[in-house]
Write a protein that holds these residues in place. Structure first.
Motif, PDB file in Angstrom:
ATOM      1  N   GLY A   1     -17.532 -23.642  26.274  1.00  0.00           N
ATOM      2  CA  GLY A   1     -18.647 -22.716  26.358  1.00  0.00           C
ATOM      3  C   GLY A   1     -19.953 -23.466  26.395  1.00  0.00           C
ATOM      4  O   GLY A   1     -20.036 -24.621  25.981  1.00  0.00           O
TER       5      GLY A   1
ATOM      6  N   GLY B   1      -4.167  -5.518  22.815  1.00  0.00           N
ATOM      7  CA  GLY B   1      -4.394  -6.157  24.110  1.00  0.00           C
ATOM      8  C   GLY B   1      -5.539  -5.530  24.857  1.00  0.00           C
ATOM      9  O   GLY B   1      -6.382  -4.824  24.288  1.00  0.00           O
TER      10      GLY B   1
ATOM     11  N   GLU C   1      -1.916 -13.169  18.306  1.00  0.00           N
ATOM     12  CA  GLU C   1      -2.618 -12.340  19.293  1.00  0.00           C
ATOM     13  C   GLU C   1      -4.059 -12.145  18.822  1.00  0.00           C
ATOM     14  O   GLU C   1      -4.291 -11.760  17.674  1.00  0.00           O
ATOM     15  CB  GLU C   1      -1.920 -10.987  19.421  1.00  0.00           C
TER      16      GLU C   1
ATOM     17  N   PHE D   1     -13.914  -9.546  17.620  1.00  0.00           N
ATOM     18  CA  PHE D   1     -13.976  -9.660  16.169  1.00  0.00           C
ATOM     19  C   PHE D   1     -13.533  -8.367  15.508  1.00  0.00           C
ATOM     20  O   PHE D   1     -13.430  -7.308  16.151  1.00  0.00           O
ATOM     21  CB  PHE D   1     -15.408 -10.002  15.726  1.00  0.00           C
TER      22      PHE D   1
ATOM     23  N   PRO E   1     -15.701 -13.861  21.429  1.00  0.00           N
ATOM     24  CA  PRO E   1     -16.565 -12.713  21.142  1.00  0.00           C
ATOM     25  C   PRO E   1     -15.837 -11.544  20.491  1.00  0.00           C
ATOM     26  O   PRO E   1     -16.478 -10.608  20.024  1.00  0.00           O
ATOM     27  CB  PRO E   1     -17.067 -12.317  22.537  1.00  0.00           C
TER      28      PRO E   1
ATOM     29  N   ASP F   1     -18.060 -24.116  19.588  1.00  0.00           N
ATOM     30  CA  ASP F   1     -18.010 -23.508  20.910  1.00  0.00           C
ATOM     31  C   ASP F   1     -17.782 -22.005  20.763  1.00  0.00           C
ATOM     32  O   ASP F   1     -16.712 -21.565  20.362  1.00  0.00           O
ATOM     33  CB  ASP F   1     -16.869 -24.147  21.712  1.00  0.00           C
TER      34      ASP F   1
ATOM     35  N   HIS G   1     -17.309 -18.062  33.743  1.00  0.00           N
ATOM     36  CA  HIS G   1     -17.391 -16.647  33.336  1.00  0.00           C
ATOM     37  C   HIS G   1     -18.734 -16.397  32.653  1.00  0.00           C
ATOM     38  O   HIS G   1     -19.183 -17.221  31.853  1.00  0.00           O
ATOM     39  CB  HIS G   1     -16.303 -16.306  32.313  1.00  0.00           C
TER      40      HIS G   1
ATOM     41  N   GLN H   1     -10.677 -11.612  33.033  1.00  0.00           N
ATOM     42  CA  GLN H   1     -11.952 -11.585  32.315  1.00  0.00           C
ATOM     43  C   GLN H   1     -11.889 -12.388  31.023  1.00  0.00           C
ATOM     44  O   GLN H   1     -12.824 -13.105  30.682  1.00  0.00           O
ATOM     45  CB  GLN H   1     -12.356 -10.149  32.013  1.00  0.00           C
ATOM     46  N   GLN H   2     -10.791 -12.244  30.299  1.00  0.00           N
ATOM     47  CA  GLN H   2     -10.668 -12.990  29.047  1.00  0.00           C
ATOM     48  C   GLN H   2     -10.249 -14.438  29.294  1.00  0.00           C
ATOM     49  O   GLN H   2     -10.338 -15.277  28.396  1.00  0.00           O
ATOM     50  CB  GLN H   2      -9.637 -12.312  28.129  1.00  0.00           C
ATOM     51  N   GLY H   3      -9.725 -14.694  30.491  1.00  0.00           N
ATOM     52  CA  GLY H   3      -9.291 -16.044  30.813  1.00  0.00           C
ATOM     53  C   GLY H   3      -8.079 -16.478  30.024  1.00  0.00           C
ATOM     54  O   GLY H   3      -7.927 -17.660  29.698  1.00  0.00           O
ATOM     55  N   ARG H   4      -7.207 -15.556  29.738  1.00  0.00           N
ATOM     56  CA  ARG H   4      -6.015 -15.894  28.963  1.00  0.00           C
ATOM     57  C   ARG H   4      -4.863 -14.965  29.338  1.00  0.00           C
ATOM     58  O   ARG H   4      -5.072 -13.883  29.895  1.00  0.00           O
ATOM     59  CB  ARG H   4      -6.292 -15.791  27.464  1.00  0.00           C
TER      60      ARG H   4
ATOM     61  N   ASN I   1     -14.226   2.823  23.294  1.00  0.00           N
ATOM     62  CA  ASN I   1     -15.151   1.868  22.680  1.00  0.00           C
ATOM     63  C   ASN I   1     -15.542   0.821  23.713  1.00  0.00           C
ATOM     64  O   ASN I   1     -14.689   0.319  24.443  1.00  0.00           O
ATOM     65  CB  ASN I   1     -14.495   1.172  21.494  1.00  0.00           C
ATOM     66  N   PRO I   2     -16.815   0.446  23.752  1.00  0.00           N
ATOM     67  CA  PRO I   2     -17.217  -0.635  24.657  1.00  0.00           C
ATOM     68  C   PRO I   2     -16.783  -1.983  24.095  1.00  0.00           C
ATOM     69  O   PRO I   2     -16.321  -2.072  22.955  1.00  0.00           O
ATOM     70  CB  PRO I   2     -18.736  -0.514  24.661  1.00  0.00           C
ATOM     71  N   ASP I   3     -16.951  -3.028  24.888  1.00  0.00           N
ATOM     72  CA  ASP I   3     -16.743  -4.361  24.334  1.00  0.00           C
ATOM     73  C   ASP I   3     -18.037  -4.826  23.674  1.00  0.00           C
ATOM     74  O   ASP I   3     -19.003  -4.054  23.560  1.00  0.00           O
ATOM     75  CB  ASP I   3     -16.213  -5.331  25.399  1.00  0.00           C
TER      76      ASP I   3
ATOM     77  N   ARG J   1     -10.849 -24.636  27.682  1.00  0.00           N
ATOM     78  CA  ARG J   1     -12.034 -23.795  27.890  1.00  0.00           C
ATOM     79  C   ARG J   1     -13.202 -24.441  27.177  1.00  0.00           C
ATOM     80  O   ARG J   1     -13.040 -25.093  26.148  1.00  0.00           O
ATOM     81  CB  ARG J   1     -11.815 -22.393  27.292  1.00  0.00           C
TER      82      ARG J   1
ATOM     83  N   SER K   1     -13.400 -22.019  32.253  1.00  0.00           N
ATOM     84  CA  SER K   1     -11.968 -22.276  32.133  1.00  0.00           C
ATOM     85  C   SER K   1     -11.623 -23.390  33.113  1.00  0.00           C
ATOM     86  O   SER K   1     -12.012 -23.346  34.286  1.00  0.00           O
ATOM     87  CB  SER K   1     -11.163 -21.018  32.472  1.00  0.00           C
TER      88      SER K   1
ATOM     89  N   THR L   1     -18.911 -19.335  29.886  1.00  0.00           N
ATOM     90  CA  THR L   1     -17.653 -19.957  29.496  1.00  0.00           C
ATOM     91  C   THR L   1     -16.988 -20.537  30.734  1.00  0.00           C
ATOM     92  O   THR L   1     -16.977 -19.899  31.791  1.00  0.00           O
ATOM     93  CB  THR L   1     -16.711 -18.912  28.869  1.00  0.00           C
TER      94      THR L   1
ATOM     95  N   GLY M   1      -8.610  -7.246  19.441  1.00  0.00           N
ATOM     96  CA  GLY M   1      -8.978  -6.518  20.642  1.00  0.00           C
ATOM     97  C   GLY M   1     -10.454  -6.724  20.963  1.00  0.00           C
ATOM     98  O   GLY M   1     -11.243  -7.093  20.092  1.00  0.00           O
ATOM     99  N   VAL M   2     -10.804  -6.480  22.232  1.00  0.00           N
ATOM    100  CA  VAL M   2     -12.196  -6.732  22.638  1.00  0.00           C
ATOM    101  C   VAL M   2     -13.087  -5.515  22.434  1.00  0.00           C
ATOM    102  O   VAL M   2     -14.293  -5.600  22.604  1.00  0.00           O
ATOM    103  CB  VAL M   2     -12.256  -7.177  24.121  1.00  0.00           C
ATOM    104  N   ASP M   3     -12.485  -4.381  22.069  1.00  0.00           N
ATOM    105  CA  ASP M   3     -13.290  -3.183  21.874  1.00  0.00           C
ATOM    106  C   ASP M   3     -14.101  -3.306  20.580  1.00  0.00           C
ATOM    107  O   ASP M   3     -13.707  -3.987  19.642  1.00  0.00           O
ATOM    108  CB  ASP M   3     -12.398  -1.942  21.820  1.00  0.00           C
ATOM    109  N   VAL M   4     -15.217  -2.627  20.573  1.00  0.00           N
ATOM    110  CA  VAL M   4     -16.106  -2.702  19.412  1.00  0.00           C
ATOM    111  C   VAL M   4     -16.464  -1.286  18.968  1.00  0.00           C
ATOM    112  O   VAL M   4     -16.994  -0.492  19.741  1.00  0.00           O
ATOM    113  CB  VAL M   4     -17.395  -3.485  19.734  1.00  0.00           C
ATOM    114  N   ALA M   5     -16.152  -0.996  17.736  1.00  0.00           N
ATOM    115  CA  ALA M   5     -16.583   0.261  17.122  1.00  0.00           C
ATOM    116  C   ALA M   5     -17.272  -0.086  15.816  1.00  0.00           C
ATOM    117  O   ALA M   5     -17.178  -1.218  15.328  1.00  0.00           O
ATOM    118  CB  ALA M   5     -15.388   1.172  16.877  1.00  0.00           C
TER     119      ALA M   5
ATOM    120  N   TYR N   1      -8.767 -26.006  34.968  1.00  0.00           N
ATOM    121  CA  TYR N   1      -7.366 -26.070  35.388  1.00  0.00           C
ATOM    122  C   TYR N   1      -7.140 -27.358  36.182  1.00  0.00           C
ATOM    123  O   TYR N   1      -8.031 -27.833  36.890  1.00  0.00           O
ATOM    124  CB  TYR N   1      -6.993 -24.866  36.264  1.00  0.00           C
TER     125      TYR N   1
ATOM    126  N   SER O   1     -17.188 -19.687  22.749  1.00  0.00           N
ATOM    127  CA  SER O   1     -16.174 -19.044  23.582  1.00  0.00           C
ATOM    128  C   SER O   1     -14.766 -19.289  23.075  1.00  0.00           C
ATOM    129  O   SER O   1     -13.852 -18.514  23.338  1.00  0.00           O
ATOM    130  CB  SER O   1     -16.285 -19.553  25.018  1.00  0.00           C
ATOM    131  N   THR O   2     -14.565 -20.380  22.380  1.00  0.00           N
ATOM    132  CA  THR O   2     -13.214 -20.717  21.929  1.00  0.00           C
ATOM    133  C   THR O   2     -13.076 -20.688  20.417  1.00  0.00           C
ATOM    134  O   THR O   2     -11.971 -20.841  19.907  1.00  0.00           O
ATOM    135  CB  THR O   2     -12.830 -22.125  22.423  1.00  0.00           C
TER     136      THR O   2
END
Lengths: 280, 677
Positions: free
Chosen positions: A238, A78, B345, B286, B284, B235, A263, B594-597, A122-124, A236, A224, A222, B348-352, A226, B237-238
């Motif tokens: 893009g 998450g 699910e 992965f 985004p 798309d 967004h 931020q993730q819109g979910r 870690n960054p995004d 959603r 969203s 992006t 995760g949005v983290d990137v390494a 509603y 984003s989706t």
């Protein structure tokens, strides 16, 4: 040699699990806009809240705000640590409070751990680090993420300096129009269009750890969508241009509220609303 | 009508079993020929079992002790051990997978298999590198010149066995049809949930007769699997999707010589090349990982009788692997055993990112003796293991810092002991125990995603039981087991983990249970077995953390399988019941702006289970004799004949407030044919 196939597969294996994502059938927080959307640790940002319900926008004057200082542990998936879901000290009330991020936010959530023997976060994918901000109103809970200006530590000194020189803190996108008819007939298909200004799509540098270089990247926008009733063909969407569209199918009657939240890739957002009356 | 007929045949079969009709043949070996707690199955019998699709190695998934795997996984879970803790072998050659396409088809054609043996725990000193069990597919050398073509909805397969001078050669190949046949039939939703696999395999086996009692075999195996799922690709984003690819090959030589004094020697040498890659993305977010590995193995064993009632086996067993891995994306994806997550699910949005190399050599010397004193047989064994691991980077490397490699040398002594007591010809009591180690997996040795300093994990195995042969045809067998695991790699739970220690070696675990098997033995038209496994498997990720259920814990597993030969016909039936695997409930959610979910809030880890699995599978085959040694075999198999709605996974609405189940296979009928020339 022949073979034959007798297949009696069920039509679909995934069950229908209730209302679609776009439908506002309960109190929901759908947007929190921080101004500015990216700050240095310890700096303040104003948080603007958009909470909605089946009858339209909610009164958010009693919204409670809290900063979470627990980073996401490696044992959890998450975006926010489970520790942030529990009791947190409330630091502000109201629709648009100004809140300062933690002075050590880059240590907790960013690239500068408290010790060199510790693991940086870690960054995004955009190179961003974020501190979660929790807001609760009318039984709904949401987390916004305030983007932090943390130094680039994975790169060489020259690359880091170059990055620092080229990087511009993110700005929120700006919606210029959210258009669609305000009076529709039952079952009518309506085209909704949202537009934003050219400055909303920023180009920013991001460090590519695979190739050890900085790459200029354009933000992807992006939207969203509603609605309190009817059907939106997309939850959603893009876009890489300056507008996005969606189709809304009007319900049989009533006043319907429609919202669009724009967004950008780096955590900035803007929101707009539309009210339509459905004639029977 | 057809279903009713098959059901009637099933009842007939079990009725015959209950009446102890003469002339029944064994299906699963009653005697433990290789290891005290081992089970095995002859290929000729295995292919007739319902649910095997005519594939003998697929039948290994229903061997006693093997948990019922989730549909489409193709994983082998043996007595509470994780899939990667069980060694998979083809004639002693280690392979990364035995199955294609999630377990529907094996990588070895049935005509090339003699038997399959599973040692679920406490195996002898000649085997190692496994915290769990050892599953070995024994290859039958090509003997009869023939050609074979087979087609069913899963794939098409062809093979030929021919004389080449004094040598005999087998060549075979298989290509999947499932994606082409089912793809257009499946709904878009189903294709999104179950990406159809595409696969091929090929084999070349040559036998070179040398002197009397001496044989050399050349074995070449290749296998490829791929799958691709892309949803909403236009798309960014989706869009979401995933892909996987697995290609591997093995080239081996197997030498065996039987000596006049009763001694024998076996040498297996092989080289291999593996490519494994997997990726997933949602918008985004992965996660991608690719692994290239070259490996070589050598196993040599010499067994000699010492005096009457005593023999000695000693040898060497080595495996060298060089793996180059590249991974990017979220640390949390793919989920590991013990991770709290829910189906669907997003990553995760983290990137390494990391790019690392691991060289690992696992070399062992072993000695084992079988000593018989009247009704007692004592088999002490000892395995001395040295594991050397070199990792290219001990810490994450930046552009201005040179990588600092890491080398570790781990010596282990692994004592093993097996005892059996046979007070009568019909009754046999046995017990076994031993210490086992398994080297850290190369994918866990990343400075960014894992911990280069990880060392081997260890396990203590204990097993004991009895087998009793009644009425000369029926064998009852009961086995209890205990497996204690330590030094398991788990994710660090520190708020700010130590650098290059995303994993810590603090996990422990235990699995225990009892297994009861009743087999119908004999040489007649009916063969079958009933097995029940009661088990519990737990893990503790950190010394201070609570004990939780193992992700693959399956408290109760029941299987009844029978096949009945009637002239040129063979009828088979299989009934399975299995407890559902543990799952972590979602107790709430919050909205991530931020993730819109919506993001899930989880309850206690593994505190609920998927509903139990129940399925009845039926099969029927008829062989037409075409004369001159030619035959045509036509078979029909119906899986889940009673249309039981089995839950394979919990799925949630986008706001996590509603839950449903993802159902497994509906009734599925497969009609195929095999022509032998």
């Amino acid at each position: 040699m022949k073979s034959a196939l007798l297949v009696a597969l069920a039509a679909a294996c995934a069950p229908d699990l209730g209302p679609p994502d776009f439908l506002v059938d309960r109190p929901r927080v759908i947007a929190v806009q921080s101004v500015p959307p990216e700050v240095a640790p310890g700096a303040s940002a104003a948080f603007h809240l958009l909470a909605v319900g089946p009858s339209g926008p909610l009164d958010v004057s009693s919204a409670g705000w809290a900063f979470c200082t627990a980073p996401l542990p490696l044992t959890e998936s998450g975006t926010v640590a489970s520790a942030c879901e529990g009791t947190l000290p409330q630091i502000a009330l109201g629709a648009a409070p100004s809140i300062a991020t933690s002075p050590d936010a880059c240590g907790l959530f960013g690239s500068v751990p408290s010790s060199v023997a510790r693991r940086p976060r870690n960054p995004d994918a955009t190179g961003g680090y974020f501190q979660p901000v929790r807001v609760q109103v009318s039984g709904a809970t949401a987390f916004a993420q305030e983007r932090l200006l943390c130094p680039l530590t994975q790169a060489s000194l020259s690359v880091s300096l170059d990055f620092q020189r080229r990087y511009t803190p993110n700005q929120n996108p700006v919606i210029t129009a959210f258009s669609g008819p305000t009076e529709v007939s039952a079952g009518q298909q309506v085209l909704l269009t949202i537009s934003w200004d050219q400055g909303s799509v920023e180009t920013y540098p991001v460090f590519d750890p695979a190739h050890l270089q900085i790459v200029d990247t354009a933000e992807v926008m992006t939207v969203s969508w509603y609605a309190t009733a009817g059907t939106l063909l997309q939850d959603r969407s893009g876009a890489t241009g300056l507008s996005a569209t969606n189709t809304w199918i009007a319900p049989s009657s009533g006043t319907v509220f429609l919202w669009a939240v724009l967004h950008d890739s780096r955590g900035g957002l803007d929101m707009a609303s539309l009210q339509a009356t459905v004639a029977q | 009508m057809k279903k009713a007929t098959s059901l009637a045949l099933l009842f007939c079969a079990f009725g015959a079993l209950a009446q102890s009709e003469p002339g029944l043949e064994a299906n699963i070996e009653g005697e433990r020929k290789r290891e005290p707690a081992a089970t095995g199955i002859q290929a000729a019998e295995a292919k007739d079992l319902a649910g095997a699709h005519g594939d003998a190695v697929v039948a290994a998934q229903m061997l006693p002790g093997v948990a019922r795997e989730p549909v489409g996984s193709g994983q082998i879970v043996v007595w509470g051990a994780a899939p990667n803790e069980t060694r998979l072998l083809i004639d002693g050659i280690e392979v990364p997978a035995l199955y294609h396409g999630g377990g529907l088809r094996s990588v070895v054609p049935t005509e090339l298999v003699r038997r399959i043996d599973l040692a679920p725990a406490a195996f002898g000193a000649q085997w190692g590198r496994a915290l769990g069990g050892v599953l070995d597919v024994e290859i039958a050398g090509p003997e009869v010149t023939s050609s074979r073509v087979a087609v069913d909805p899963l794939d098409a397969h062809a093979s030929v066995t021919a004389d080449a001078g004094d040598n005999q050669v087998f060549a075979g190949a298989r290509y999947s049809l499932l994606d082409r046949i089912l793809g257009p039939v499946l709904s878009e939703t189903s294709r999104e949930v179950f990406p159809l696999p595409r696969y091929w395999d090929a084999q070349l086996v040559g036998t070179v007769p040398l002197r009397e009692g001496e044989k050399l075999e050349l074995l070449l195996f290749g296998s490829s699997d791929s799958s691709l799922r892309d949803v909403g690709g236009s798309d960014p984003s989706t869009a979401r999707g995933d892909s996987s690819q697995s290609r591997w090959g093995r080239l081996g030589l197997r030498y065996k010589r039987l000596l006049d004094d009763g001694a024998d020697t076996t040498v297996v040498a092989w080289i291999g090349d593996d490519l494994q890659s997997a990726g997933t993305f949602t918008g985004p977010a992965f996660a991608n990982q690719t692994s290239w590995a070259q490996s070589a193995g050598l196993r040599a064993a010499y067994r000699t009788p010492l005096v009457e009632g005593a023999d000695l086996t000693f040898g060497a067993d080595g495996l060298f692997t060089r793996a180059h891995l590249r991974r990017s994306g979220s640390l949390a994806t793919p989920a590991r055993e013990g991770d709290v997550t829910a189906f669907g699910e997003p990553p995760g949005v983290d990137v390494a990112f990391d790019d690392w190399t691991v060289q690992q050599s696992d070399f062992a010397l072993f000695v084992q003796s079988e000593l018989t004193f009247g009704a007692f047989t004592l088999t002490p064994g000892f395995r001395f293991v040295v594991i050397a691991t070199d990792v290219s980077a001990l810490f994450p490397t930046g552009p201005s810092s040179a990588p600092i490699g890491s080398s570790q040398l781990e010596p282990f002594a692994e004592p093993r002991l097996q005892v059996s007591f046979r007070p009568t010809d019909a009754l046999r009591l046995f017990a076994a125990g031993g210490l086992h180690h398994q080297a850290a997996a190369p994918e866990d040795l990343s400075a960014a995603f894992g911990a280069p300093s990880l060392t081997s994990s260890s396990a203590l195995h204990f097993t004991g039981g009895a087998s009793y042969r009644a009425l000369t045809r029926m064998t009852f067998e009961t086995v209890g087991y205990l497996r204690l695991l330590s030094d398991l790699p788990t994710r660090s739970n520190l708020p700010t983990p130590v650098l290059a220690q995303a994993f810590v070696q603090q996990g422990t675990g235990r699995s225990y249970g009892a297994q009861l098997v009743a087999r119908w033995q004999g040489g007649g038209p009916l063969s079958g077995f009933v097995s029940a496994l009661i088990s519990r498997s737990e893990r503790q990720d950190q010394p201070a953390s609570a004990t939780r259920l193992f992700d693959f814990d399956q408290p109760l597993s029941l299987t009844a399988a029978a096949s009945y030969k009637w002239g040129s016909n063979v009828f088979g039936a299989r009934l399975r019941y299995a407890s559902g695997f543990p799952r972590t409930p979602v107790t709430g959610s919050f909205f991530d702006v931020q993730q819109g979910r919506e993001e899930p809030i989880f309850g206690a880890q593994n505190s609920e289970r998927l509903p139990a699995f129940v399925a009845l599978d039926l099969s029927a085959a008829h062989t037409f004799d075409l004369g001159a040694g030619r035959s045509l075999r036509v078979y029909l198999e119906v899986e889940n004949a009673t249309a039981h709605e089995n839950a394979e996974e919990f799925v949630y609405s986008s706001d996590w407030s509603n839950r449903g189940v993802l159902q497994g296979l509906p009734p599925l009928a497969l009609l195929g044919a095999e022509l032998v020339l």
